[in-house]
Design an enzyme around this catalytic site. Structure first.
Site, PDB file in Angstrom:
ATOM      1  CB  SER A 140      -0.953  -0.046   1.196  1.00 21.42           C
ATOM      2  OG  SER A 140      -1.848   1.021   1.137  1.00 21.42           O
ATOM      3  CG  HIS A 141       0.116   3.586   3.285  1.00 19.69           C
ATOM      4  ND1 HIS A 141      -0.810   2.573   3.338  1.00 19.69           N
ATOM      5  CD2 HIS A 141       0.594   3.728   4.530  1.00 19.69           C
ATOM      6  CE1 HIS A 141      -0.909   2.132   4.581  1.00 19.69           C
ATOM      7  NE2 HIS A 141      -0.060   2.819   5.325  1.00 19.69           N
ATOM      8  CG  ASP A 143      -2.529   4.067  -1.533  1.00 18.96           C
ATOM      9  OD1 ASP A 143      -3.274   4.017  -2.531  1.00 18.96           O
ATOM     10  OD2 ASP A 143      -2.468   3.143  -0.694  1.00 18.96           O
ATOM     11  CG  ASP A 169      -2.554  -0.316  -2.674  1.00 19.56           C
ATOM     12  OD1 ASP A 169      -2.449   0.812  -2.144  1.00 19.56           O
ATOM     13  OD2 ASP A 169      -3.283  -1.208  -2.216  1.00 19.56           O
ATOM     14  CG  ASP A 214      -5.964   0.919  -1.339  1.00 18.20           C
ATOM     15  OD1 ASP A 214      -5.045   1.758  -1.193  1.00 18.20           O
ATOM     16  OD2 ASP A 214      -6.028  -0.137  -0.679  1.00 18.20           O
ATOM     17  NE  ARG A 215      -4.062   4.119   3.015  1.00 13.80           N
ATOM     18  CZ  ARG A 215      -3.523   4.238   4.209  1.00 13.80           C
ATOM     19  NH1 ARG A 215      -2.888   5.342   4.544  1.00 13.80           N
ATOM     20  NH2 ARG A 215      -3.609   3.264   5.081  1.00 13.80           N
ATOM     21  CE  LYS A 264      -7.560   1.785   1.728  1.00 19.00           C
ATOM     22  NZ  LYS A 264      -7.418   0.983   2.933  1.00 19.00           N
ATOM     23  NE  ARG A 304      -2.848   3.825  12.067  1.00 17.03           N
ATOM     24  CZ  ARG A 304      -1.759   4.056  11.336  1.00 17.03           C
ATOM     25  NH1 ARG A 304      -1.103   5.188  11.474  1.00 17.03           N
ATOM     26  NH2 ARG A 304      -1.318   3.159  10.475  1.00 17.03           N
TER      27      ARG A 304
HETATM   28  C1  G1P Z   1      -4.212   1.470   8.098  1.00 21.06           C
HETATM   29  C2  G1P Z   1      -5.447   2.311   8.253  1.00 21.06           C
HETATM   30  C3  G1P Z   1      -6.673   1.488   7.952  1.00 21.06           C
HETATM   31  C4  G1P Z   1      -6.544   0.883   6.557  1.00 21.06           C
HETATM   32  C5  G1P Z   1      -5.246   0.112   6.448  1.00 21.06           C
HETATM   33  C6  G1P Z   1      -5.004  -0.396   5.027  1.00 21.06           C
HETATM   34  O1  G1P Z   1      -4.256   0.400   9.007  1.00 21.06           O
HETATM   35  O2  G1P Z   1      -5.529   2.870   9.539  1.00 21.06           O
HETATM   36  O3  G1P Z   1      -7.807   2.289   8.041  1.00 21.06           O
HETATM   37  O4  G1P Z   1      -7.619   0.020   6.285  1.00 21.06           O
HETATM   38  O5  G1P Z   1      -4.148   0.956   6.798  1.00 21.06           O
HETATM   39  O6  G1P Z   1      -4.911   0.645   4.106  1.00 21.06           O
HETATM   40  P1  G1P Z   1      -3.486   0.419  10.404  1.00 21.06           P
HETATM   41  O7  G1P Z   1      -2.031   0.701  10.094  1.00 21.06           O
HETATM   42  O8  G1P Z   1      -4.082   1.538  11.191  1.00 21.06           O
HETATM   43  O9  G1P Z   1      -3.740  -0.929  10.996  1.00 21.06           O
HETATM   44 ZN    ZN Z   2      -3.307   1.323  -0.336  1.00 23.58          ZN
END
Ligand code: G1P
Ligand code: ZN
Length: 543
Positions: free
Chosen positions: A113-114, A277, A279, A281-282, A376, A496
């Site tokens: 992901s990010h 991001d 991949d 999805d954000r 998403k 968080r």
């Molecule tokens: C984080 C985000 C959550 C999202 C996930 C995947 O997870 O807070 O909302 O679904 O990335 O993109 P976390 O690192 O808080 O477990």
């Molecule tokens: Zn992502």
């Protein structure tokens, strides 16, 4: 071609987190590490011989190597066909789209992901089921269990498949179809949004800037925003996906997408800005000198959905993750539709969407989506906003302030403390849990604690129960503080803190969120002893 059965031993750390298995690249490069996990997926999902699988990733470092391993293992495990994105690329929402459109047994998505990429960056793998959504917790637990008893995996001895042009190849008895990663997704977007109206907006002097952050959405944004919608080519920046994301952190928020933020807050700023991001999805949505919080974005999308062709027939319901602000709930109430509060992570929305109970879903973590796929979807959110803007012909800021005037404003912020020592973070969480009794009813200035708990969720469809999903301190006036440990990090712990308060008074809506939430922030720091226990005097990221 020969099927090889390779002896292996379990690694004991292959537990999927919030969104699949994420580790540093060197962890995945350990002998048999990737293969163990892939075999554990195949052993769990029990696909019929000849089944079809979708496969692709966000193009990060190790993506191409992993794709070749997975193809050879799919062939050895009896799959009949794999649909793989050209160049090994499929954004997460596009993968979900492909799984659904071609009714595959499921799909494997390679992404962290990010999280940053590169040889020392992160890599990730996750399995999505036939509905196109992330495997449920029951399935991910079963994959983890399989990974702990694995003794061998199957792979064929075959040359690598070229991935750079759409084509078909045979690998043993299996067909590898290299597909255009963009077109199916782009067609789905055209079926949902009024491309004519958006084209007219963009040709009428309305300027946009989309930051692909050197990640997967570059080719998607170029095809959709530039080729199909007629935005000037320079409307898309950082559009070539790079294995290390240009050394960046492809997370669309005010901290990591600062290049875009500087443009939107600068002189002669465009009217609309957005980023996605690693991949895809954000999403982050910006107006001229204006930031839309993801929680507000979900609520505004819901309140304006009737303006968008794919949603004008109405919404079945809205779901949000627990830490996400309750702004969307207010819209649901006015629309007379149900709202749902789920734990963090997109996988909890799948059952609700499959059962037709919700149309829109969102998370405060820059995630918004609908039942068009089961992930998403960053560009979907961008197009939704553009469609609203094309119809309403007002600036982003006006749309947001009119929304607050109508529904009230949920002030909201998330403070992240990244890379904290694991023991310190666990200590904070334990202290909070141990304080539930003394906090109950406690008074902090004008705020009184109504309830504290560790959030748990019973899925209304399959009745599965998920516990330990975040500590909630709820106040009598509806304000709240939530503490959660991240389930996606790969280094230390990320703590968080989510802060929210409701303000009906329009004359206060212009306030800065940090100002409006200052009292809650103070309470959060006090009751968690965060500064003392972690040695941190400020968050790493504030959104
Ligand atoms: C984080 C985000 C959550 C999202 C996930 C995947 O997870 O807070 O909302 O679904 O990335 O993109 P976390 O690192 O808080 O477990
Ligand atoms: Zn992502």
């Amino acid at each position: 071609m020969q099927i090889l059965t390779i002896a292996t031993r379990p690694y004991n750390d292959q537990k999927p987190g919030t969104s699949g298995l994420r580790k540093r690249v060197p962890a995945f490069q350990q002998p048999h590490y990737l293969a163990n996990f892939v075999q554990s997926i195949f052993d769990t999902i029990d696909a019929a011989p000849g089944a079809t699988l979708a496969l692709g990733g966000d193009g990060r470092y190790y993506n191409r190597d992993a794709i070749q391993v997975i193809l050879k293992m799919a062939a050895a495990n009896g799959f009949g066909r794999v649909l793989v994105g050209q160049g090994g690329i499929l954004s997460t929402p596009a993968a979900s789209c492909v799984i659904r459109k071609y009714r595959t047994h499921g799909g494997i998505i390679l992404s962290a992901s990010h999280n940053p990429g590169g040889p020392d960056g992160d890599f990730g793998i996750k399995y999505n089921g036939s509905n196109g959504g992330p495997a449920t917790e029951t399935v991910t637990e079963a994959i983890f269990a399989a990974s702990k008893r694995i003794v061998h995996y199957r792979i064929i001895d075959a040359p690598d498949v070229p991935l750079d042009m759409p084509d078909e190849y045979k690998m043993g008895d299996m067909v590898v179809s290299v597909i255009d990663p963009v077109s199916d997704y782009a067609e789905l977007m055209e079926s949902l949004f009024d491309f004519g109206a958006i084209r007219a907006l963009l040709s009428g002097g309305f300027r946009i800037k989309f930051d692909a952050m050197h990640a997967v959405t570059g080719p998607y944004a170029r095809d959709i925003l530039v080729n199909r919608l007629g935005a000037p080519a320079d409307s898309v920046m950082n559009a070539v996906p790079l294995p290390d994301f240009g050394n960046g952190h492809p997370d669309p928020n005010l901290t990591y997408a600062h290049e875009l933020v500087d443009i939107l807050y600068g002189k002669s700023a465009p009217d609309f800005g957005a980023a996605s991001d690693g991949d895809g999805d954000r999403n982050m949505i910006l107006g001229k000198h204006f930031f839309v919080t993801p929680s507000d974005s979900l609520a505004i999308i819901a309140a304006n959905a009737h303006l968008v062709p794919g949603y004008k027939q109405g919404l079945a319901g809205i779901a949000r993750s627990m830490p996400t602000s309750a702004a969307a709930d207010r819209v649901a109430k006015v629309l007379g539709i149900p709202s749902y509060e789920t734990p963090t992570g997109w996988k909890f929305f799948g059952n609700l969407m499959d059962a037709g109970k919700v149309t829109l879903c969102g998370e405060e973590s820059f995630g918004t989506g609908s039942d068009h796929v089961r992930e998403k979807d960053g560009l979907w959110a961008v197009l939704f906003w553009l469609n609203i803007l094309a119809v309403r012909k007002q600036p982003v800021e006006t749309i947001v302030s009119e929304h607050w005037a109508r529904f009230g404003r949920n002030f909201y912020s998330r403070h992240d403390y990244e890379g904290v020592q694991v023991e310190a973070a666990n200590g904070v969480m334990k202290l909070l849990k141990d304080s539930f009794t003394s906090l109950q009813g406690a008074q902090f200035g004008h705020l009184q604690v109504k309830l504290c708990d560790d959030f748990s969720y019973t899925d209304p469809i399959d009745c599965s129960v998920s516990t330990g999903q975040g500590i909630r301190i709820l106040f009598v006036d509806g304000s709240r503080i939530v503490f959660r440990l991240s389930g996606t990090g790969t280094e230390g712990a990320t703590l968080r803190i989510y802060l929210e308060s409701f303000e009906p008074d329009t004359s206060k809506h212009h306030l800065d969120a940090q100002e409006a939430l200052a009292t809650l922030i103070g309470i959060a720091l006090q009751i968690s002893e965060l500064r003392k226990r972690t040695g941190r005097d400020k968050p790493t990221v504030i959104t």
